[in-house]
Each structure stands twice: as structure tokens, then as C-alpha cells.
Design a protein around this motif. Structure first.
Motif, PDB file in Angstrom:
ATOM      1  N   MET A   1       0.651  -1.679  -0.504  1.00  0.00           N
ATOM      2  CA  MET A   1      -0.124  -0.134  -0.033  1.00  0.00           C
ATOM      3  C   MET A   1       0.972   1.472   0.230  1.00  0.00           C
ATOM      4  O   MET A   1       0.339   2.182  -1.014  1.00  0.00           O
ATOM      5  CB  MET A   1      -0.814  -0.193   0.961  1.00  0.00           C
ATOM      6  N   GLU A   2       1.748   1.304   0.156  1.00  0.00           N
ATOM      7  CA  GLU A   2       2.883   2.853   1.150  1.00  0.00           C
ATOM      8  C   GLU A   2       3.619   2.422  -0.348  1.00  0.00           C
ATOM      9  O   GLU A   2       3.082   4.162  -0.631  1.00  0.00           O
ATOM     10  CB  GLU A   2       3.514   2.212   1.948  1.00  0.00           C
ATOM     11  N   GLU A   3       3.782   2.014  -1.163  1.00  0.00           N
ATOM     12  CA  GLU A   3       4.844   1.631  -2.407  1.00  0.00           C
ATOM     13  C   GLU A   3       3.898   2.162  -3.568  1.00  0.00           C
ATOM     14  O   GLU A   3       4.046   3.367  -4.062  1.00  0.00           O
ATOM     15  CB  GLU A   3       5.107   0.486  -2.605  1.00  0.00           C
ATOM     16  N   LYS A   4       2.649   1.921  -3.283  1.00  0.00           N
ATOM     17  CA  LYS A   4       1.902   2.788  -4.677  1.00  0.00           C
ATOM     18  C   LYS A   4       0.872   4.003  -3.967  1.00  0.00           C
ATOM     19  O   LYS A   4       1.759   4.692  -4.722  1.00  0.00           O
ATOM     20  CB  LYS A   4       0.412   1.675  -4.448  1.00  0.00           C
ATOM     21  N   THR A   5       1.431   4.680  -2.588  1.00  0.00           N
ATOM     22  CA  THR A   5       1.025   5.474  -2.812  1.00  0.00           C
ATOM     23  C   THR A   5       2.246   6.596  -3.269  1.00  0.00           C
ATOM     24  O   THR A   5       1.205   7.958  -3.533  1.00  0.00           O
ATOM     25  CB  THR A   5       0.563   6.194  -0.795  1.00  0.00           C
ATOM     26  N   LEU A   6       3.249   6.033  -2.828  1.00  0.00           N
ATOM     27  CA  LEU A   6       4.373   7.250  -3.208  1.00  0.00           C
ATOM     28  C   LEU A   6       4.612   7.092  -4.547  1.00  0.00           C
ATOM     29  O   LEU A   6       4.913   8.403  -5.163  1.00  0.00           O
ATOM     30  CB  LEU A   6       5.582   6.323  -1.928  1.00  0.00           C
ATOM     31  N   ILE A   7       4.369   6.089  -5.383  1.00  0.00           N
ATOM     32  CA  ILE A   7       4.275   5.922  -6.304  1.00  0.00           C
ATOM     33  C   ILE A   7       3.486   6.978  -7.575  1.00  0.00           C
ATOM     34  O   ILE A   7       3.820   7.484  -7.855  1.00  0.00           O
ATOM     35  CB  ILE A   7       4.119   4.791  -7.390  1.00  0.00           C
ATOM     36  N   LYS A   8       2.101   6.882  -6.518  1.00  0.00           N
ATOM     37  CA  LYS A   8       1.109   8.093  -6.967  1.00  0.00           C
ATOM     38  C   LYS A   8       2.191   9.656  -6.615  1.00  0.00           C
ATOM     39  O   LYS A   8       1.027  10.155  -7.852  1.00  0.00           O
ATOM     40  CB  LYS A   8      -0.518   7.915  -6.432  1.00  0.00           C
ATOM     41  N   ILE A   9       1.911   9.578  -5.449  1.00  0.00           N
ATOM     42  CA  ILE A   9       2.984  11.347  -5.330  1.00  0.00           C
ATOM     43  C   ILE A   9       3.841  11.535  -6.054  1.00  0.00           C
ATOM     44  O   ILE A   9       3.759  12.278  -6.827  1.00  0.00           O
ATOM     45  CB  ILE A   9       3.148  11.109  -3.463  1.00  0.00           C
ATOM     46  N   ASN A  10       4.749  10.723  -6.539  1.00  0.00           N
ATOM     47  CA  ASN A  10       5.956  11.209  -7.466  1.00  0.00           C
ATOM     48  C   ASN A  10       5.174  11.332  -8.895  1.00  0.00           C
ATOM     49  O   ASN A  10       5.709  12.119  -9.356  1.00  0.00           O
ATOM     50  CB  ASN A  10       6.374   9.874  -7.656  1.00  0.00           C
ATOM     51  N   GLN A  11       3.874  10.587  -9.235  1.00  0.00           N
ATOM     52  CA  GLN A  11       3.989  10.130 -10.513  1.00  0.00           C
ATOM     53  C   GLN A  11       2.800  12.276 -10.791  1.00  0.00           C
ATOM     54  O   GLN A  11       3.046  12.812 -11.827  1.00  0.00           O
ATOM     55  CB  GLN A  11       2.412   9.790 -11.374  1.00  0.00           C
ATOM     56  N   LEU A  12       2.709  12.614  -9.757  1.00  0.00           N
ATOM     57  CA  LEU A  12       1.794  13.490  -9.556  1.00  0.00           C
ATOM     58  C   LEU A  12       2.495  15.080  -9.467  1.00  0.00           C
ATOM     59  O   LEU A  12       2.803  16.078 -10.189  1.00  0.00           O
ATOM     60  CB  LEU A  12       0.689  13.408  -8.230  1.00  0.00           C
ATOM     61  N   GLU A  13       3.610  14.490  -8.474  1.00  0.00           N
ATOM     62  CA  GLU A  13       5.046  15.555  -8.774  1.00  0.00           C
ATOM     63  C   GLU A  13       4.921  15.734 -10.452  1.00  0.00           C
ATOM     64  O   GLU A  13       5.404  17.005 -10.291  1.00  0.00           O
ATOM     65  CB  GLU A  13       6.041  15.735  -7.389  1.00  0.00           C
ATOM     66  N   GLU A  14       5.608  15.146 -10.613  1.00  0.00           N
ATOM     67  CA  GLU A  14       6.681  15.005 -12.034  1.00  0.00           C
ATOM     68  C   GLU A  14       5.311  16.097 -12.821  1.00  0.00           C
ATOM     69  O   GLU A  14       6.404  16.282 -13.479  1.00  0.00           O
ATOM     70  CB  GLU A  14       7.306  13.945 -12.100  1.00  0.00           C
ATOM     71  N   LYS A  15       4.339  15.561 -13.115  1.00  0.00           N
ATOM     72  CA  LYS A  15       3.450  15.417 -14.530  1.00  0.00           C
ATOM     73  C   LYS A  15       3.082  17.291 -14.088  1.00  0.00           C
ATOM     74  O   LYS A  15       2.867  17.740 -15.055  1.00  0.00           O
ATOM     75  CB  LYS A  15       2.180  15.062 -14.232  1.00  0.00           C
ATOM     76  N   TYR A  16       2.433  17.330 -12.933  1.00  0.00           N
ATOM     77  CA  TYR A  16       1.657  18.979 -12.399  1.00  0.00           C
ATOM     78  C   TYR A  16       2.973  19.708 -12.062  1.00  0.00           C
ATOM     79  O   TYR A  16       3.486  20.963 -12.232  1.00  0.00           O
ATOM     80  CB  TYR A  16       1.042  18.859 -11.804  1.00  0.00           C
ATOM     81  N   CYS A  17       4.215  19.450 -10.571  1.00  0.00           N
ATOM     82  CA  CYS A  17       4.963  20.444  -9.660  1.00  0.00           C
ATOM     83  C   CYS A  17       6.422  20.510 -10.354  1.00  0.00           C
ATOM     84  O   CYS A  17       6.543  22.046 -10.324  1.00  0.00           O
ATOM     85  CB  CYS A  17       5.052  19.826  -8.698  1.00  0.00           C
ATOM     86  N   HIS A  18       6.766  20.090 -11.039  1.00  0.00           N
ATOM     87  CA  HIS A  18       7.990  20.290 -11.717  1.00  0.00           C
ATOM     88  C   HIS A  18       7.832  21.458 -13.228  1.00  0.00           C
ATOM     89  O   HIS A  18       6.926  20.881 -13.752  1.00  0.00           O
ATOM     90  CB  HIS A  18       9.008  18.876 -12.341  1.00  0.00           C
ATOM     91  N   GLY A  19       8.309  22.385 -12.620  1.00  0.00           N
ATOM     92  CA  GLY A  19       7.869  23.690 -13.632  1.00  0.00           C
ATOM     93  C   GLY A  19       6.472  24.285 -12.880  1.00  0.00           C
ATOM     94  O   GLY A  19       6.371  25.316 -14.854  1.00  0.00           O
ATOM     95  N   CYS A  20       5.980  24.503 -12.595  1.00  0.00           N
ATOM     96  CA  CYS A  20       5.009  24.588 -12.652  1.00  0.00           C
ATOM     97  C   CYS A  20       4.713  26.346 -12.280  1.00  0.00           C
ATOM     98  O   CYS A  20       6.194  26.568 -11.064  1.00  0.00           O
ATOM     99  CB  CYS A  20       3.837  24.455 -10.650  1.00  0.00           C
ATOM    100  N   LEU A  21       4.453  27.412 -12.528  1.00  0.00           N
ATOM    101  CA  LEU A  21       4.610  28.302 -13.190  1.00  0.00           C
ATOM    102  C   LEU A  21       3.685  29.652 -11.464  1.00  0.00           C
ATOM    103  O   LEU A  21       4.490  30.018 -11.373  1.00  0.00           O
ATOM    104  CB  LEU A  21       3.610  29.607 -14.286  1.00  0.00           C
ATOM    105  N   LEU A  22       2.738  28.684 -11.068  1.00  0.00           N
ATOM    106  CA  LEU A  22       2.747  29.538 -10.292  1.00  0.00           C
ATOM    107  C   LEU A  22       3.636  29.190  -8.614  1.00  0.00           C
ATOM    108  O   LEU A  22       3.568  29.572  -7.435  1.00  0.00           O
ATOM    109  CB  LEU A  22       1.039  28.729  -9.419  1.00  0.00           C
TER     110      LEU A  22
END
Length: 57
Positions: A1-22
């Protein structure tokens, strides 16, 4: 469960947070702490990441 959660967090961060203008704008106009606060309290992606993070506790 923890591994899946960490993967989800990393995916969100990579997709939306890296390069976020805000995030960049908040850092330029304030501090790193104020940018972080914005991300975890106002940004929909940050709130989702925070929600996943709370599951790890």
C-alpha cells in the motif's frame, strides 16, 4: 500500500509540480515556505499529494 501511494505522489509531482509557474511565481514574490504553504493549502494538485501523504502516517 505504501509503495503504491509513494508512486502516486511521485507521478503527480513529476507531471504537475516540476516547472509549475505558480510555484515559481510564489517563490519569486515570497519565500520557499510561502510557496510550499500555497501548494499544500490552495493548489488542487498539492492538496491531492497531501491527501496521499496523510495515508502514509
Amino acid at each position: 500500500m505504501e509503495e503504491k501511494t509513494l508512486i502516486k505522489i511521485n507521478q503527480l509531482e513529476e507531471k504537475y509540480c516540476h516547472g509549475c509557474l505558480l510555484k515559481k511565481l510564489n517563490r519569486e514574490e515570497g519565500t520557499r515556505a510561502s510557496a510550499h504553504k500555497f501548494c499544500i493549502t490552495e493548489c488542487s494538485v498539492g492538496l491531492k499529494i497531501r491527501s496521499h501523504g496523510n495515508q502514509l502516517q
